[in-house]
Design an enzyme around this catalytic site. Sequence first.
Site, mmCIF file in Angstrom:
data_model
loop_
_atom_site.group_PDB
_atom_site.id
_atom_site.type_symbol
_atom_site.label_atom_id
_atom_site.label_comp_id
_atom_site.label_asym_id
_atom_site.label_seq_id
_atom_site.Cartn_x
_atom_site.Cartn_y
_atom_site.Cartn_z
ATOM 1 N N GLU A 310 7.411 7.418 -2.617
ATOM 2 C CA GLU A 310 7.005 8.730 -2.114
ATOM 3 C C GLU A 310 8.156 9.628 -1.695
ATOM 4 O O GLU A 310 8.094 10.265 -0.647
ATOM 5 C CB GLU A 310 6.047 8.521 -0.945
ATOM 6 C CG GLU A 310 6.658 7.830 0.305
ATOM 7 C CD GLU A 310 6.565 6.309 0.311
ATOM 8 O OE1 GLU A 310 6.516 5.703 -0.777
ATOM 9 O OE2 GLU A 310 6.552 5.734 1.410
ATOM 10 N N HIS A 334 -1.841 8.029 -4.260
ATOM 11 C CA HIS A 334 -1.208 7.232 -3.202
ATOM 12 C C HIS A 334 0.126 7.861 -2.761
ATOM 13 O O HIS A 334 0.328 8.135 -1.577
ATOM 14 C CB HIS A 334 -0.993 5.801 -3.711
ATOM 15 C CG HIS A 334 -0.330 4.902 -2.717
ATOM 16 N ND1 HIS A 334 -1.037 4.042 -1.914
ATOM 17 C CD2 HIS A 334 0.971 4.739 -2.375
ATOM 18 C CE1 HIS A 334 -0.194 3.399 -1.126
ATOM 19 N NE2 HIS A 334 1.035 3.787 -1.394
ATOM 20 N N GLU A 335 1.000 8.106 -3.713
ATOM 21 C CA GLU A 335 2.327 8.641 -3.340
ATOM 22 C C GLU A 335 2.200 10.031 -2.723
ATOM 23 O O GLU A 335 2.921 10.378 -1.792
ATOM 24 C CB GLU A 335 3.271 8.652 -4.542
ATOM 25 C CG GLU A 335 3.458 7.300 -5.243
ATOM 26 C CD GLU A 335 3.729 6.118 -4.327
ATOM 27 O OE1 GLU A 335 4.256 6.329 -3.221
ATOM 28 O OE2 GLU A 335 3.393 4.981 -4.714
ATOM 29 N N HIS A 338 1.285 9.917 0.910
ATOM 30 C CA HIS A 338 2.428 9.635 1.785
ATOM 31 C C HIS A 338 3.089 10.923 2.295
ATOM 32 O O HIS A 338 3.865 10.871 3.252
ATOM 33 C CB HIS A 338 3.484 8.820 1.040
ATOM 34 C CG HIS A 338 3.277 7.336 1.076
ATOM 35 N ND1 HIS A 338 3.129 6.625 2.246
ATOM 36 C CD2 HIS A 338 3.232 6.418 0.077
ATOM 37 C CE1 HIS A 338 3.005 5.324 1.965
ATOM 38 N NE2 HIS A 338 3.053 5.176 0.653
ATOM 39 N N GLU A 357 1.560 2.439 4.992
ATOM 40 C CA GLU A 357 0.836 2.034 3.776
ATOM 41 C C GLU A 357 -0.684 1.917 3.975
ATOM 42 O O GLU A 357 -1.444 2.222 3.053
ATOM 43 C CB GLU A 357 1.413 0.730 3.232
ATOM 44 C CG GLU A 357 2.884 0.834 2.804
ATOM 45 C CD GLU A 357 3.147 1.870 1.713
ATOM 46 O OE1 GLU A 357 2.196 2.282 1.019
ATOM 47 O OE2 GLU A 357 4.316 2.280 1.562
ATOM 48 N N ASP A 415 11.564 -6.131 3.474
ATOM 49 C CA ASP A 415 10.907 -6.006 2.172
ATOM 50 C C ASP A 415 10.131 -7.258 1.769
ATOM 51 O O ASP A 415 9.103 -7.161 1.124
ATOM 52 C CB ASP A 415 11.936 -5.698 1.079
ATOM 53 C CG ASP A 415 12.246 -4.219 1.044
ATOM 54 O OD1 ASP A 415 11.649 -3.490 1.854
ATOM 55 O OD2 ASP A 415 13.083 -3.815 0.236
ATOM 56 N N TYR A 423 -1.346 -2.750 3.319
ATOM 57 C CA TYR A 423 -2.098 -1.770 2.537
ATOM 58 C C TYR A 423 -3.601 -1.935 2.750
ATOM 59 O O TYR A 423 -4.303 -0.993 3.136
ATOM 60 C CB TYR A 423 -1.815 -1.963 1.040
ATOM 61 C CG TYR A 423 -0.424 -1.609 0.604
ATOM 62 C CD1 TYR A 423 0.652 -2.433 0.904
ATOM 63 C CD2 TYR A 423 -0.177 -0.458 -0.139
ATOM 64 C CE1 TYR A 423 1.934 -2.125 0.491
ATOM 65 C CE2 TYR A 423 1.112 -0.133 -0.560
ATOM 66 C CZ TYR A 423 2.158 -0.968 -0.246
ATOM 67 O OH TYR A 423 3.422 -0.650 -0.655
HETATM 68 N N1 BES Z 1 6.339 3.048 -0.343
HETATM 69 C C1 BES Z 1 5.788 2.202 -1.334
HETATM 70 C C2 BES Z 1 6.818 1.453 -2.127
HETATM 71 C C3 BES Z 1 7.658 0.496 -1.289
HETATM 72 C C4 BES Z 1 7.067 -0.415 -0.450
HETATM 73 C C5 BES Z 1 9.021 0.506 -1.411
HETATM 74 C C6 BES Z 1 7.854 -1.281 0.298
HETATM 75 C C7 BES Z 1 9.807 -0.351 -0.667
HETATM 76 C C8 BES Z 1 9.218 -1.251 0.191
HETATM 77 C C9 BES Z 1 4.911 2.976 -2.310
HETATM 78 O O1 BES Z 1 4.227 4.035 -1.738
HETATM 79 C C10 BES Z 1 3.856 2.049 -2.851
HETATM 80 O O2 BES Z 1 3.075 1.573 -2.072
HETATM 81 N N2 BES Z 1 3.839 1.821 -4.160
HETATM 82 C C11 BES Z 1 2.869 0.976 -4.810
HETATM 83 C C12 BES Z 1 1.871 1.790 -5.564
HETATM 84 C C13 BES Z 1 0.574 1.992 -4.921
HETATM 85 C C14 BES Z 1 -0.432 2.620 -5.847
HETATM 86 C C15 BES Z 1 -0.015 0.891 -4.121
HETATM 87 C C16 BES Z 1 3.593 0.142 -5.840
HETATM 88 O O3 BES Z 1 4.781 0.343 -6.044
HETATM 89 O O4 BES Z 1 2.981 -0.725 -6.434
HETATM 90 ZN ZN ZN Z 2 2.748 3.381 -0.425
#
Ligand code: BES
Ligand code: ZN
Length: 643
Positions: A310, A334-335, A338, A357, A415, A423
């Site tokens: 995002e 989703h993005e 954010h 999330e 991470d 989520y």
């Molecule tokens: N912010 C996250 C990606 C992220 C999470 C980066 C943890 C680093 C550490 C992003 O918004 C996200 O949740 N992406 C998901 C997609 C979504 C549709 C659930 C993904 O990458 O799968």
């Molecule tokens: Zn996210």
Amino acid sequence: MRSFLAAALALLACACSPSVKEQKAEEQRQASAAPKVAPILNAPDAKDIHSYARPAEARVTHVALDLRTDFEAKRIGGTATLDVQAAPGAKEIVLDTKGLEIEEVTDAEGRTLAFRLGASDPILGAPLIIALGNSRQIHIRYRSGPDAGALQWLTPEQTAGKKKPFLFSQGESILNRSWIPTQDSPGIRQTWEARIVVPEGLKAVMSGDKLTPDGEAVSPTEGGGRAFRFRMDKPVAPYLIAIAVGDIGFQPLGKRTGIYAEPATLKAAAWEFADTEKMVDAAEALYGPYRWGRYDILVLPPAFPFGGMENPTLTFATPTAIAGDRSLVSLIAHELAHSWSGNLVTNATWADFWLNEGFTTYFQSRIMEKLYGTEATNREIALGWDDLQAAIKEAGGPGAPGTKLHLDLKGGDPDSAMADIAYEKGAAFLRTVERTVGRERFDAYLRSYFDRHAFQPMTASVFLADIRANLVKGDKALEQSLRLDEWVYQPGIPTNVAPPPAEAFAAVDRASASYAGGAAPETVPFAKWSTSERLRFLNRLPRQLSRERLDTLDRAFRLSQSGNSEVLFAWLKLAIPNHYDPAVPAVEHFLTTQGRRKFVLPLFKALLAEGDWGRPLAQRIYAKARPTYHPVTSSSVDEAMGG
Ligand code: BES
Ligand code: ZN
């Protein structure tokens, strides 16, 4: 008259005791210089164990980058100029770095400032401690290390166009310290600007206003290339500073939305994400104005390790979301969401990742519902519920500490702790509150929450106090029925949870059971189904299937050839534990042509779990694939492969 008298008396007092006067002046000077730390950072749960910064003593308020990319050396370097606010008597400022090579630190007048790098931690990197003196602006000359965790340098072969190299960054959670020397904590918001010089023929984009869309030529005496300038004048968490450099084209979608992508991908991406402008309108109608100006999407080469990221004004997205039928666009919802939950109101620490999330997953489904209706959205919610059950199982069951929303990260890598819990349990929590108080009332609350906390960090305790003050408002029965603390601080799912939509998949589940029982593939209306229905069908098949059932399935629905990354992934997750050899080429192709961690890591884990059948396959494929992955993906797979 009285004020004259007072002034005279004050003067007199000062004249009598000059030290008082000096003291006053000094106090005044210090008061205006004291760091304006967000009040929320005083909350008991606001201490960020993943940053070395001590913002109450000295904090960065603005970052100005002047950098040049070096594709041969795979480094980015130049100067970072930091504006600093410091408390009275503060002698030094502490920044976060990881692998940075610091050449020189000077003040605004060019005088050298003493600095030292502390011991380096494998996860956190090393503190950079700079003697401040009276200086409130510091210049750091530096370059990124050869293995900067945020950056991936792609060869031309790794791009869609195959002719030019590509660079992109991924900052969340604590990776930006590998290319920007600043206080890398989500509670320490900073405005920023940047000038980025790239080789002629490439374009730079960043997660802020683009001041020079086509760049400006840099004279050969200054090293040549093209300079691109950017500015973010709203304070953001530093993990949201992002860059990409490559052969990047642009196609507008709506008045404030558009697609950036490699020319080879641009058209397909623009078609796939054509509803983006409508999504922004829908989001605004729910929770208030979009405050970031433009909302563009950058579709990256397939090595991008996430589905989406995002980055403000410029969501980074995987090309694996381009299914050709717009069936995976919830990723954009989703993005975009954010832009409120995450970028406007930001988790102060990674222990409250669910505030980013979970809110976003709830908000995402509200946007989807507005655009595509309840039925399609309920199916996605039901799939999320399945993911939640799987995540609870993986965490060790409903009593496991990993199933709490507010996490105890104990200094580990933020991470690796981030499962679907944040989520899906987070979203289930908000759906439960919505059902309990009614949608209208909950929407009004959420809208006011974003307004009241805009551009501020947030913690679990502050959120709970806020929802009590502004939604519960002393209603004892409501307080009891919500079970707020249980949701946030206890493992598992409280029994007041709003159940997932009941009828979402009734017919699909019947088809799944009857196919497993031997029914002919013609009885399965796969072709008529949406992607969600296909996914549920595959996920609900027994994990052990006969060779005949797998063959028939693969042939009837051409699963190994699926161009839908989610469907292919669901199929391969079924094929691998059954040692289904005909799918091995598809496994290999999928793992060597995209680097999204969500797909890559579980498939390698599934192979590794299959002993003599799967382990050699995993090792052979990984040897080929590893050099194509972003550090986010390769470090996770390295761990799964056993170091
Ligand atoms: N912010 C996250 C990606 C992220 C999470 C980066 C943890 C680093 C550490 C992003 O918004 C996200 O949740 N992406 C998901 C997609 C979504 C549709 C659930 C993904 O990458 O799968
Ligand atoms: Zn996210």
